[in-house]
Scaffold this motif. Structure first.
Motif, PDB file in Angstrom:
ATOM      1  N   MET A 151      14.220  -6.812   8.131  1.00  0.00           N
ATOM      2  CA  MET A 151      13.048  -6.105   7.605  1.00  0.00           C
ATOM      3  C   MET A 151      12.440  -5.236   8.708  1.00  0.00           C
ATOM      4  N   PRO A 152      12.012  -4.041   8.343  1.00  0.00           N
ATOM      5  CA  PRO A 152      11.344  -3.197   9.345  1.00  0.00           C
ATOM      6  C   PRO A 152      10.113  -3.904   9.903  1.00  0.00           C
ATOM      7  N   ASP A 153       9.789  -3.572  11.146  1.00  0.00           N
ATOM      8  CA  ASP A 153       8.584  -4.128  11.765  1.00  0.00           C
ATOM      9  C   ASP A 153       7.393  -3.467  11.083  1.00  0.00           C
ATOM     10  N   ASP A 154       6.943  -4.065  10.007  1.00  0.00           N
ATOM     11  CA  ASP A 154       6.023  -3.419   9.083  1.00  0.00           C
ATOM     12  C   ASP A 154       4.595  -3.902   9.313  1.00  0.00           C
ATOM     13  N   ALA A 155       3.734  -3.000   9.740  1.00  0.00           N
ATOM     14  CA  ALA A 155       2.328  -3.363   9.931  1.00  0.00           C
ATOM     15  C   ALA A 155       1.644  -3.516   8.579  1.00  0.00           C
ATOM     16  N   ALA A 156       0.533  -4.229   8.587  1.00  0.00           N
ATOM     17  CA  ALA A 156      -0.223  -4.438   7.349  1.00  0.00           C
ATOM     18  C   ALA A 156      -0.777  -3.112   6.842  1.00  0.00           C
ATOM     19  N   LEU A 157      -0.732  -2.947   5.517  1.00  0.00           N
ATOM     20  CA  LEU A 157      -1.333  -1.778   4.885  1.00  0.00           C
ATOM     21  C   LEU A 157      -2.834  -2.015   4.737  1.00  0.00           C
ATOM     22  N   SER A 158      -3.589  -0.943   4.701  1.00  0.00           N
ATOM     23  CA  SER A 158      -5.035  -1.093   4.544  1.00  0.00           C
ATOM     24  C   SER A 158      -5.614   0.158   3.904  1.00  0.00           C
ATOM     25  N   GLY A 159      -6.852   0.023   3.450  1.00  0.00           N
ATOM     26  CA  GLY A 159      -7.580   1.162   2.931  1.00  0.00           C
ATOM     27  C   GLY A 159      -6.893   1.850   1.774  1.00  0.00           C
ATOM     28  N   ALA A 160      -6.984   3.180   1.776  1.00  0.00           N
ATOM     29  CA  ALA A 160      -6.449   3.979   0.675  1.00  0.00           C
ATOM     30  C   ALA A 160      -4.930   3.856   0.571  1.00  0.00           C
ATOM     31  N   VAL A 161      -4.254   3.643   1.694  1.00  0.00           N
ATOM     32  CA  VAL A 161      -2.786   3.512   1.678  1.00  0.00           C
ATOM     33  C   VAL A 161      -2.383   2.260   0.909  1.00  0.00           C
ATOM     34  N   LEU A 162      -3.066   1.149   1.184  1.00  0.00           N
ATOM     35  CA  LEU A 162      -2.784  -0.093   0.460  1.00  0.00           C
ATOM     36  C   LEU A 162      -3.126   0.060  -1.019  1.00  0.00           C
ATOM     37  N   ASP A 163      -4.281   0.650  -1.297  1.00  0.00           N
ATOM     38  CA  ASP A 163      -4.687   0.813  -2.695  1.00  0.00           C
ATOM     39  C   ASP A 163      -3.655   1.622  -3.469  1.00  0.00           C
ATOM     40  N   GLU A 164      -3.176   2.715  -2.875  1.00  0.00           N
ATOM     41  CA  GLU A 164      -2.208   3.565  -3.576  1.00  0.00           C
ATOM     42  C   GLU A 164      -0.881   2.839  -3.778  1.00  0.00           C
ATOM     43  N   ALA A 165      -0.457   2.046  -2.794  1.00  0.00           N
ATOM     44  CA  ALA A 165       0.792   1.292  -2.936  1.00  0.00           C
ATOM     45  C   ALA A 165       0.677   0.262  -4.059  1.00  0.00           C
ATOM     46  N   LEU A 166      -0.468  -0.407  -4.146  1.00  0.00           N
ATOM     47  CA  LEU A 166      -0.667  -1.387  -5.217  1.00  0.00           C
ATOM     48  C   LEU A 166      -0.793  -0.707  -6.577  1.00  0.00           C
ATOM     49  N   ALA A 201      -3.587  -9.887   4.619  1.00  0.00           N
ATOM     50  CA  ALA A 201      -2.938  -8.595   4.799  1.00  0.00           C
ATOM     51  C   ALA A 201      -1.670  -8.501   3.961  1.00  0.00           C
ATOM     52  N   ILE A 202      -1.395  -7.309   3.491  1.00  0.00           N
ATOM     53  CA  ILE A 202      -0.188  -7.054   2.702  1.00  0.00           C
ATOM     54  C   ILE A 202       0.613  -5.968   3.413  1.00  0.00           C
ATOM     55  N   THR A 203       1.884  -6.217   3.641  1.00  0.00           N
ATOM     56  CA  THR A 203       2.738  -5.225   4.292  1.00  0.00           C
ATOM     57  C   THR A 203       3.533  -4.454   3.249  1.00  0.00           C
ATOM     58  N   ARG A 204       3.999  -3.279   3.645  1.00  0.00           N
ATOM     59  CA  ARG A 204       4.816  -2.480   2.735  1.00  0.00           C
ATOM     60  C   ARG A 204       6.123  -3.209   2.408  1.00  0.00           C
ATOM     61  N   ALA A 205       6.733  -3.819   3.407  1.00  0.00           N
ATOM     62  CA  ALA A 205       7.992  -4.521   3.183  1.00  0.00           C
ATOM     63  C   ALA A 205       7.825  -5.648   2.171  1.00  0.00           C
ATOM     64  N   ALA A 206       6.682  -6.347   2.243  1.00  0.00           N
ATOM     65  CA  ALA A 206       6.437  -7.442   1.302  1.00  0.00           C
ATOM     66  C   ALA A 206       6.301  -6.920  -0.122  1.00  0.00           C
ATOM     67  N   LYS A 233      26.276  -2.008   9.757  1.00  0.00           N
ATOM     68  CA  LYS A 233      26.596  -2.424  11.134  1.00  0.00           C
ATOM     69  C   LYS A 233      28.072  -2.211  11.424  1.00  0.00           C
ATOM     70  N   ALA A 234      28.914  -2.596  10.470  1.00  0.00           N
ATOM     71  CA  ALA A 234      30.361  -2.420  10.658  1.00  0.00           C
ATOM     72  C   ALA A 234      30.725  -0.947  10.807  1.00  0.00           C
ATOM     73  N   ALA A 235      29.905  -0.073  10.201  1.00  0.00           N
ATOM     74  CA  ALA A 235      30.143   1.372  10.304  1.00  0.00           C
ATOM     75  C   ALA A 235      29.416   1.982  11.506  1.00  0.00           C
ATOM     76  N   ASP A 236      28.813   1.116  12.353  1.00  0.00           N
ATOM     77  CA  ASP A 236      28.133   1.531  13.585  1.00  0.00           C
ATOM     78  C   ASP A 236      26.936   2.439  13.336  1.00  0.00           C
ATOM     79  N   LEU A 237      26.203   2.173  12.282  1.00  0.00           N
ATOM     80  CA  LEU A 237      24.987   2.946  12.033  1.00  0.00           C
ATOM     81  C   LEU A 237      23.874   2.463  12.953  1.00  0.00           C
ATOM     82  N   PRO A 238      23.063   3.382  13.495  1.00  0.00           N
ATOM     83  CA  PRO A 238      21.933   2.970  14.341  1.00  0.00           C
ATOM     84  C   PRO A 238      20.839   2.303  13.517  1.00  0.00           C
ATOM     85  N   ARG A 239      19.926   1.625  14.207  1.00  0.00           N
ATOM     86  CA  ARG A 239      18.876   0.838  13.563  1.00  0.00           C
ATOM     87  C   ARG A 239      18.023   1.664  12.601  1.00  0.00           C
ATOM     88  N   GLU A 240      17.660   2.911  13.001  1.00  0.00           N
ATOM     89  CA  GLU A 240      16.777   3.697  12.145  1.00  0.00           C
ATOM     90  C   GLU A 240      17.427   4.054  10.813  1.00  0.00           C
TER      91      GLU A 240
END
Length: 517
Positions: free
Chosen positions: A249-264, A5-10, A42-49
């Motif tokens: 790193m964001p909790d990044d699920a594995a890419l698959s299908g057309a989404v993975l192909d387009e990212a690559l 599997a390949i993640t977007r973050a990777a 973090k020092a500027a108190d920004l939220p996680r998102e």
């Protein structure tokens, strides 16, 4: 089985490492600056998102930098060296910009006569403001479009299009200033510049320069916060880098299908737009390699992995100056030294991403040859997998049928003959070449080509000599070995190729294209 599997973050992390080389920084620079930006957030108190957006901006800020590299090199010579030097100056001060441009124009024209050099430098100085603006606008647009294709949120993509914005509005897009600039852009621009200034000048000088640029290049509140907590924010970035990066790193699920192909495919396009001579190269190679894998009988997951590796095979070209990639003459020794590093760079770029680790060896070996004459390691046949042999053969064929700055494209039939000669010379694997030529519609005549697993380069030489009617004494004399040694080789050759007589060996040589010089 299936390909790992390949993640977007990777994939983003790999692209960030490629851009590190493209802007003249060390591998891991963007990741380290992203850590600093996250600490500042973090020092500027920004939220996680919001910090997730900072993470992607930090890694992908320069993902558009390969666009217009050809134009940049035509104007300024080594665009990587120029970017490295440009990062140290205040981009709104003509007194810093003009000497820098003049210096690089002079280096770019070092090989011409003094009169021609003066004319070229004068023209370059006159052209540079307009040309530079067009190039930087191109970087912004391409960064935003690649972000969309990588599947980033719209706001993140918008931030990528603001990478050259300044607090005072003197950046790009012109007039975009103050808090109208996306917060991730303000954080990352400050963090990356801080890293560069610290590494170039040390702590005290860097702090002084950040204070001077506050309210001009940088958000003054963020600059003040950075300076106030500078020691804590900078502490241990080198040592804690990898572990801390994984935590943010964001909790990044594995890419698959057309989404993975387009990212690559987006990553492949990032690579190939560096030179007008390589546009679409990785896409075409990937299709050829995947078809060859199928013809070779590899399982689907191996064919898919080969397709992915082919899309990323030239990612190390980010570290090669565009002037070399587009040089209108055969490479000299210095050029080759740079080019031989691109497969090494590719391996190192992918090394930081666990989910891309399975592709790393293929990327690193795509220029290896069976007789050890390839690069960057000079691996021999036994160290090169079938998948890597297929990629090497497919890359050799695809390169030959595409035009290059120093030569036109070869006709497909001529490219096929060139690959067959490489098989005879012990450079490419026969089984891999047959699969590639079959996939390309250039099916070689006769039986299957010889595999380099069957015969060593020396055995190929001896079989070729036997086919020409040479005696064992003549073969030994030509190769500088004794007739007894020749006979020992022959006794090894016969069972490998399934024959019992010299006549059978000669026929085998004819069937397998081993009768040429």
């Amino acid at each position: 089985m299936s390909a790992p599997a390949i993640t977007r973050a990777a994939l983003v992390l790999a692209l960030s490492r490629a851009t590190d080389l493209a802007i003249g920084q060390h591998l891991g620079f963007a990741a380290k600056a992203a850590l600093l930006a996250d600490r500042l957030a973090k020092a500027a108190d920004l939220p996680r998102e919001q910090r997730e957006a900072v993470f992607y901006q930090g890694l992908l800020r320069y993902v558009g930098c390969n666009s217009e590299s050809h134009a940049m090199a035509a104007l300024l010579g080594d665009e990587i060296a120029f970017r490295r030097d440009f990062a140290l100056i205040d981009s709104a001060k003509p007194g810093e910009i003009i000497p820098l441009v003049f210096s690089h124009l002079r280096k770019a024209n070092a090989g011409v006569g003094p009169v021609a050099a003066l004319i070229n430098i004068a023209r370059g100085l006159a052209r540079s403001p307009k040309a530079s603006a067009a190039i930087l606008h191109g970087h912004c647009e391409v960064a935003e479009r690649l972000g969309q294709r990588l599947g980033l949120a719209p706001e993140m993509c918008k931030s990528l299009g603001q990478l050259y914005a300044r607090w005072d509005g003197k950046g790009i897009p012109a007039g975009l200033k103050g808090e109208a600039i996306a917060l991730p852009v303000r954080l990352v621009s400050l963090a990356q510049d801080a890293m560069i200034l610290f590494e170039a000048y040390g702590r005290d000088k860097a702090v002084e320069m950040i204070r001077q640029r506050a309210g001009k290049a940088y958000d003054p509140k963020l600059a003040a916060l950075l300076v106030e907590h500078i020691d804590a924010l900078m502490a241990g970035l080198d040592e804690a880098g990898a572990a801390e990066l994984r935590r943010i790193m964001p909790d990044d699920a594995a890419l698959s299908g057309a989404v993975l192909d387009e990212a690559l495919l987006a990553a492949a396009d990032f690579i190939d737009i560096k030179s007008p001579f390589t546009l679409g190269h990785s896409r075409a190679l990937a299709e050829l390699a995947r078809k060859a894998a199928t013809h070779c009988g590899l399982p689907q997951y191996s064919a898919d992995a080969l397709w992915r590796a082919a899309l990323l095979h030239d990612i190390g070209n980010a570290g090669v100056p565009a002037a070399i990639l587009s040089k209108p003459a055969a490479y000299g020794a210095a050029d080759w030294e740079q080019m031989r590093l691109h497969s090494y760079h590719g391996e190192r770029i992918l090394a930081a991403s666990d989910s891309l680790a399975s592709l790393r060896a293929l990327v690193g070996q795509h220029h290896e040859r069976m007789d050890g004459s390839g690069y960057h390691r000079g691996d021999l046949a036994q160290a090169v997998s079938l998948e890597a042999r297929l990629l090497a053969a497919a890359e050799a064929y695809q390169n030959k049928i595409e035009p290059r700055p120093h030569r036109p494209a070869l006709p497909e039939a001529a490219a096929a003959q060139a690959l067959l000669k490489d098989v005879r010379d012990g450079k490419l694997d026969g089984k891999a070449v047959q699969a590639v030529l079959t996939a390309a519609g250039q099916v070689p005549r006769g039986a299957a080509l010889i595999s380099q697993d069957q015969l060593t380069p020396r055995e190929v030489e001896i079989l070729r000599a036997l086919a020409k009617g040479q005696s064992m004494k003549e073969v030994g004399r030509a190769l500088g070995i004794s007739p007894k040694t020749v006979d020992n080789h022959i006794q090894n050759i016969y069972p490998k190729i399934g024959v019992k007589t010299r006549g059978g060996a000669v026929l085998y040589a004819v069937e397998h294209g081993l009768t040429g010089a």
